[in-house]
Scaffold this motif. Structure first.
Motif, PDB file in Angstrom:
ATOM      1  N   SER A 114       0.880  -1.161   0.000  1.00  0.00           N
ATOM      2  CA  SER A 114       0.000   0.000   0.000  1.00  0.00           C
ATOM      3  C   SER A 114       0.920   1.214   0.000  1.00  0.00           C
ATOM      4  O   SER A 114       1.749   1.375   0.915  1.00  0.00           O
ATOM      5  CB  SER A 114      -0.896   0.013   1.247  1.00  0.00           C
ATOM      6  N   ALA A 115       0.814   2.039  -1.021  1.00  0.00           N
ATOM      7  CA  ALA A 115       1.775   3.133  -1.176  1.00  0.00           C
ATOM      8  C   ALA A 115       1.121   4.316  -1.852  1.00  0.00           C
ATOM      9  O   ALA A 115       0.147   4.168  -2.604  1.00  0.00           O
ATOM     10  CB  ALA A 115       2.991   2.667  -1.988  1.00  0.00           C
ATOM     11  N   ILE A 116       1.670   5.499  -1.580  1.00  0.00           N
ATOM     12  CA  ILE A 116       1.292   6.715  -2.290  1.00  0.00           C
ATOM     13  C   ILE A 116       2.570   7.340  -2.820  1.00  0.00           C
ATOM     14  O   ILE A 116       3.498   7.634  -2.059  1.00  0.00           O
ATOM     15  CB  ILE A 116       0.546   7.714  -1.376  1.00  0.00           C
ATOM     16  N   LEU A 117       2.617   7.525  -4.118  1.00  0.00           N
ATOM     17  CA  LEU A 117       3.769   8.112  -4.796  1.00  0.00           C
ATOM     18  C   LEU A 117       3.397   9.483  -5.335  1.00  0.00           C
ATOM     19  O   LEU A 117       2.229   9.754  -5.625  1.00  0.00           O
ATOM     20  CB  LEU A 117       4.216   7.217  -5.954  1.00  0.00           C
ATOM     21  N   ASP A 118       4.389  10.336  -5.485  1.00  0.00           N
ATOM     22  CA  ASP A 118       4.189  11.628  -6.131  1.00  0.00           C
ATOM     23  C   ASP A 118       5.101  11.665  -7.353  1.00  0.00           C
ATOM     24  O   ASP A 118       6.257  11.217  -7.301  1.00  0.00           O
ATOM     25  CB  ASP A 118       4.537  12.771  -5.174  1.00  0.00           C
ATOM     26  N   GLY A 119       4.578  12.190  -8.446  1.00  0.00           N
ATOM     27  CA  GLY A 119       5.382  12.223  -9.654  1.00  0.00           C
ATOM     28  C   GLY A 119       4.721  13.012 -10.760  1.00  0.00           C
ATOM     29  O   GLY A 119       3.830  13.835 -10.525  1.00  0.00           O
ATOM     30  N   GLU A 120       5.151  12.752 -11.989  1.00  0.00           N
ATOM     31  CA  GLU A 120       4.646  13.498 -13.137  1.00  0.00           C
ATOM     32  C   GLU A 120       4.410  12.548 -14.299  1.00  0.00           C
ATOM     33  O   GLU A 120       5.241  11.670 -14.582  1.00  0.00           O
ATOM     34  CB  GLU A 120       5.635  14.593 -13.531  1.00  0.00           C
ATOM     35  N   LEU A 121       3.265  12.729 -14.954  1.00  0.00           N
ATOM     36  CA  LEU A 121       2.930  11.967 -16.150  1.00  0.00           C
ATOM     37  C   LEU A 121       3.424  12.708 -17.379  1.00  0.00           C
ATOM     38  O   LEU A 121       3.107  13.890 -17.570  1.00  0.00           O
ATOM     39  CB  LEU A 121       1.420  11.781 -16.253  1.00  0.00           C
ATOM     40  N   ILE A 122       4.199  12.040 -18.212  1.00  0.00           N
ATOM     41  CA  ILE A 122       4.661  12.655 -19.448  1.00  0.00           C
ATOM     42  C   ILE A 122       4.293  11.758 -20.623  1.00  0.00           C
ATOM     43  O   ILE A 122       4.127  10.541 -20.470  1.00  0.00           O
ATOM     44  CB  ILE A 122       6.180  12.912 -19.439  1.00  0.00           C
ATOM     45  N   VAL A 123       4.162  12.372 -21.792  1.00  0.00           N
ATOM     46  CA  VAL A 123       3.965  11.627 -23.037  1.00  0.00           C
ATOM     47  C   VAL A 123       5.115  12.003 -23.957  1.00  0.00           C
ATOM     48  O   VAL A 123       5.157  13.125 -24.473  1.00  0.00           O
ATOM     49  CB  VAL A 123       2.607  11.954 -23.692  1.00  0.00           C
ATOM     50  N   GLU A 134      -0.441   2.984 -28.705  1.00  0.00           N
ATOM     51  CA  GLU A 134       0.218   3.681 -29.813  1.00  0.00           C
ATOM     52  C   GLU A 134       1.306   4.649 -29.333  1.00  0.00           C
ATOM     53  O   GLU A 134       2.354   4.776 -29.965  1.00  0.00           O
ATOM     54  CB  GLU A 134      -0.824   4.443 -30.636  1.00  0.00           C
ATOM     55  N   ARG A 135       1.036   5.329 -28.224  1.00  0.00           N
ATOM     56  CA  ARG A 135       1.987   6.327 -27.718  1.00  0.00           C
ATOM     57  C   ARG A 135       1.888   6.350 -26.193  1.00  0.00           C
ATOM     58  O   ARG A 135       1.273   7.244 -25.618  1.00  0.00           O
ATOM     59  CB  ARG A 135       1.673   7.711 -28.314  1.00  0.00           C
ATOM     60  N   PRO A 136       2.475   5.367 -25.526  1.00  0.00           N
ATOM     61  CA  PRO A 136       2.279   5.211 -24.080  1.00  0.00           C
ATOM     62  C   PRO A 136       2.858   6.376 -23.274  1.00  0.00           C
ATOM     63  O   PRO A 136       3.859   6.982 -23.641  1.00  0.00           O
ATOM     64  CB  PRO A 136       2.999   3.902 -23.760  1.00  0.00           C
ATOM     65  N   ALA A 137       2.193   6.654 -22.160  1.00  0.00           N
ATOM     66  CA  ALA A 137       2.661   7.655 -21.215  1.00  0.00           C
ATOM     67  C   ALA A 137       3.710   7.032 -20.294  1.00  0.00           C
ATOM     68  O   ALA A 137       3.842   5.810 -20.199  1.00  0.00           O
ATOM     69  CB  ALA A 137       1.497   8.197 -20.400  1.00  0.00           C
ATOM     70  N   VAL A 138       4.453   7.896 -19.615  1.00  0.00           N
ATOM     71  CA  VAL A 138       5.467   7.477 -18.655  1.00  0.00           C
ATOM     72  C   VAL A 138       5.204   8.214 -17.355  1.00  0.00           C
ATOM     73  O   VAL A 138       4.916   9.421 -17.360  1.00  0.00           O
ATOM     74  CB  VAL A 138       6.891   7.781 -19.168  1.00  0.00           C
ATOM     75  N   TYR A 139       5.282   7.492 -16.225  1.00  0.00           N
ATOM     76  CA  TYR A 139       5.115   8.105 -14.910  1.00  0.00           C
ATOM     77  C   TYR A 139       6.485   8.200 -14.251  1.00  0.00           C
ATOM     78  O   TYR A 139       7.128   7.187 -13.959  1.00  0.00           O
ATOM     79  CB  TYR A 139       4.166   7.273 -14.055  1.00  0.00           C
ATOM     80  N   VAL A 140       6.959   9.439 -14.037  1.00  0.00           N
ATOM     81  CA  VAL A 140       8.264   9.691 -13.416  1.00  0.00           C
ATOM     82  C   VAL A 140       8.031   9.971 -11.935  1.00  0.00           C
ATOM     83  O   VAL A 140       7.416  10.975 -11.572  1.00  0.00           O
ATOM     84  CB  VAL A 140       8.983  10.865 -14.086  1.00  0.00           C
ATOM     85  N   VAL A 141       8.517   9.090 -11.063  1.00  0.00           N
ATOM     86  CA  VAL A 141       8.261   9.172  -9.623  1.00  0.00           C
ATOM     87  C   VAL A 141       9.384   9.922  -8.932  1.00  0.00           C
ATOM     88  O   VAL A 141      10.567   9.624  -9.148  1.00  0.00           O
ATOM     89  CB  VAL A 141       8.135   7.765  -9.011  1.00  0.00           C
ATOM     90  N   PHE A 142       9.013  10.926  -8.087  1.00  0.00           N
ATOM     91  CA  PHE A 142      10.055  11.651  -7.354  1.00  0.00           C
ATOM     92  C   PHE A 142       9.844  11.699  -5.842  1.00  0.00           C
ATOM     93  O   PHE A 142      10.677  12.253  -5.129  1.00  0.00           O
ATOM     94  CB  PHE A 142      10.228  13.075  -7.896  1.00  0.00           C
ATOM     95  N   ASP A 143       8.754  11.110  -5.314  1.00  0.00           N
ATOM     96  CA  ASP A 143       8.551  11.171  -3.869  1.00  0.00           C
ATOM     97  C   ASP A 143       7.704   9.982  -3.412  1.00  0.00           C
ATOM     98  O   ASP A 143       6.902   9.440  -4.175  1.00  0.00           O
ATOM     99  CB  ASP A 143       7.869  12.480  -3.467  1.00  0.00           C
ATOM    100  N   LEU A 144       7.909   9.595  -2.134  1.00  0.00           N
ATOM    101  CA  LEU A 144       7.146   8.529  -1.495  1.00  0.00           C
ATOM    102  C   LEU A 144       6.494   9.107  -0.251  1.00  0.00           C
ATOM    103  O   LEU A 144       7.183   9.555   0.669  1.00  0.00           O
ATOM    104  CB  LEU A 144       8.082   7.373  -1.119  1.00  0.00           C
ATOM    105  N   LEU A 145       5.153   9.123  -0.219  1.00  0.00           N
ATOM    106  CA  LEU A 145       4.419   9.791   0.854  1.00  0.00           C
ATOM    107  C   LEU A 145       3.822   8.823   1.875  1.00  0.00           C
ATOM    108  O   LEU A 145       3.532   9.232   3.013  1.00  0.00           O
ATOM    109  CB  LEU A 145       3.293  10.646   0.251  1.00  0.00           C
ATOM    110  N   TYR A 146       3.644   7.587   1.492  1.00  0.00           N
ATOM    111  CA  TYR A 146       3.004   6.615   2.378  1.00  0.00           C
ATOM    112  C   TYR A 146       3.446   5.228   1.947  1.00  0.00           C
ATOM    113  O   TYR A 146       3.573   4.935   0.755  1.00  0.00           O
ATOM    114  CB  TYR A 146       1.480   6.739   2.273  1.00  0.00           C
ATOM    115  N   LEU A 147       3.691   4.348   2.944  1.00  0.00           N
ATOM    116  CA  LEU A 147       4.083   2.987   2.609  1.00  0.00           C
ATOM    117  C   LEU A 147       3.656   2.039   3.715  1.00  0.00           C
ATOM    118  O   LEU A 147       4.102   2.162   4.874  1.00  0.00           O
ATOM    119  CB  LEU A 147       5.599   2.891   2.407  1.00  0.00           C
ATOM    120  N   ASP A 148       2.779   1.117   3.388  1.00  0.00           N
ATOM    121  CA  ASP A 148       2.379   0.021   4.278  1.00  0.00           C
ATOM    122  C   ASP A 148       2.049   0.484   5.698  1.00  0.00           C
ATOM    123  O   ASP A 148       2.638   0.016   6.679  1.00  0.00           O
ATOM    124  CB  ASP A 148       3.480  -1.042   4.319  1.00  0.00           C
TER     125      ASP A 148
END
Length: 313
Positions: free
Chosen positions: A73-82, A111-125
């Motif tokens: 169980s986790a919450i990540l922070d990041g940015e979606l890019i195409v 056809e043109r997948p997105a990428v999720y770039v993760v830069f922070d961890l806010l919650y874990l287990d």
């Protein structure tokens, strides 16, 4: 602790120029959409900066997150890019993806997948990490991301402590939006814009003609309609002016008001449409000029991240 179902993302303030610091983590700034990822053994979703939930808009990212963080169980922070054909983030493509319905999103994912770039961890287990220093959150994130692939749909954001100027120049060389500087000892300040996080962007400046304004009460200006050159609309720009300057400018523009746009004024491209805010615009003769700072122009010709720097004589 039960996992939160909504978290307002921490925001950064704009810094005038990059710097070096042993107390800061420097990261590339991606030209995409901010997104928090909420992952449980039974459900996974993405949350936008405006707290909208995306469950079917980015199916390739959801599937990759479930595979990489299986059982946690986790919450990540990041940015979606195409990425575009050269691998650089395409902001307009990311915005278009966020507006797609499920069938179109599934086609785009293949056809043109997105990428999720993760830069922070806010919650874990069961452990809420928002009050922990960034250095601890990043250590925990790195430990979880050790076996993530170097390429794919979910990536760990690279970063370095110290060389902010070099990282900024490197990010620009890769066609990215700029860089971030984050204090290593700072907690995650939910929903707040703080100088604990700073952003650097390469802005351009240009003299532009005022062709209208959106009024604000009492006697102020919410935004200016600017054109560059005089006959081509470039967008609506927040003034960045003091209340007194807004009142003086509005008084001078009132004398130049028209009932319709200037006759030679054209949209930046045939595909461009006026923004929604233009509904309340007061059009004026293109007599006054202002200096505008902006990040870039969209493919349709509109200014992005623009503001008025100063009034010109």
């Amino acid at each position: 602790m039960a996992m939160p179902e909504v978290i307002r993302p921490m925001l950064a303030e704009l810094a005038p120029s990059p710097f070096d610091s042993p107390r800061h983590l420097f990261e590339p700034k991606w030209d995409g959409l901010r997104a928090l990822a909420f992952i449980t053994p039974g459900d996974t979703w993405l949350q936008s900066r405006r707290l909208r939930r995306w469950r079917r808009t980015f199916p390739e990212v959801i599937a990759a997150l479930r595979a990489l963080v299986s059982g946690d169980s986790a919450i990540l922070d990041g940015e979606l890019i195409v990425p575009d054909a050269s691998g650089r983030p395409d902001f307009e493509a990311a915005v278009a993806r966020a507006r797609m319905g499920e069938p179109a999103a599934r086609r785009a994912a293949s056809e043109r997948p997105a990428v999720y770039v993760v830069f922070d961890l806010l919650y874990l287990d069961g452990e809420d990490l928002r009050g922990s220093p960034l250095r601890i959150r990043r250590e925990r994130l790195h430990a979880r991301a050790l076996h993530w692939p170097q390429e794919g749909t979910v990536l760990l954001c690279p970063g370095a402590v110290g060389p902010g100027r070099a990282l900024f120049e490197s990010a620009l060389g890769l066609g990215l939006e700029g860089a971030m500087a984050k204090e290593l000892d700072s907690p995650y300040l939910e929903g707040r814009r703080s100088r604990c996080w700073l952003k650097f962007k390469p802005f351009a400046e240009e003299a532009m003609w005022v062709v209208g304004y959106v009024p604000a009460e009492p006697g102020g200006i919410r935004a200016l309609a600017v054109a560059s050159p005089p006959g081509r609309l470039a967008g609506l720009v927040g003034t960045g002016l003091s209340a007194a300057e807004q009142r003086r400018l509005r008084a001078s523009l009132a004398c130049l008001a028209r009932s319709s746009p200037p006759p030679d004024l054209a949209l930046p491209s045939p595909a461009a449409r006026l923004p929604r805010e233009a509904a309340g615009i007061v059009w004026t003769q293109p007599v006054r000029q202002v200096r505008v700072r902006y990040l870039e122009r969209t493919s349709a010709g509109w200014l992005r991240h623009a503001s008025v720097v100063s009034l010109l004589p």
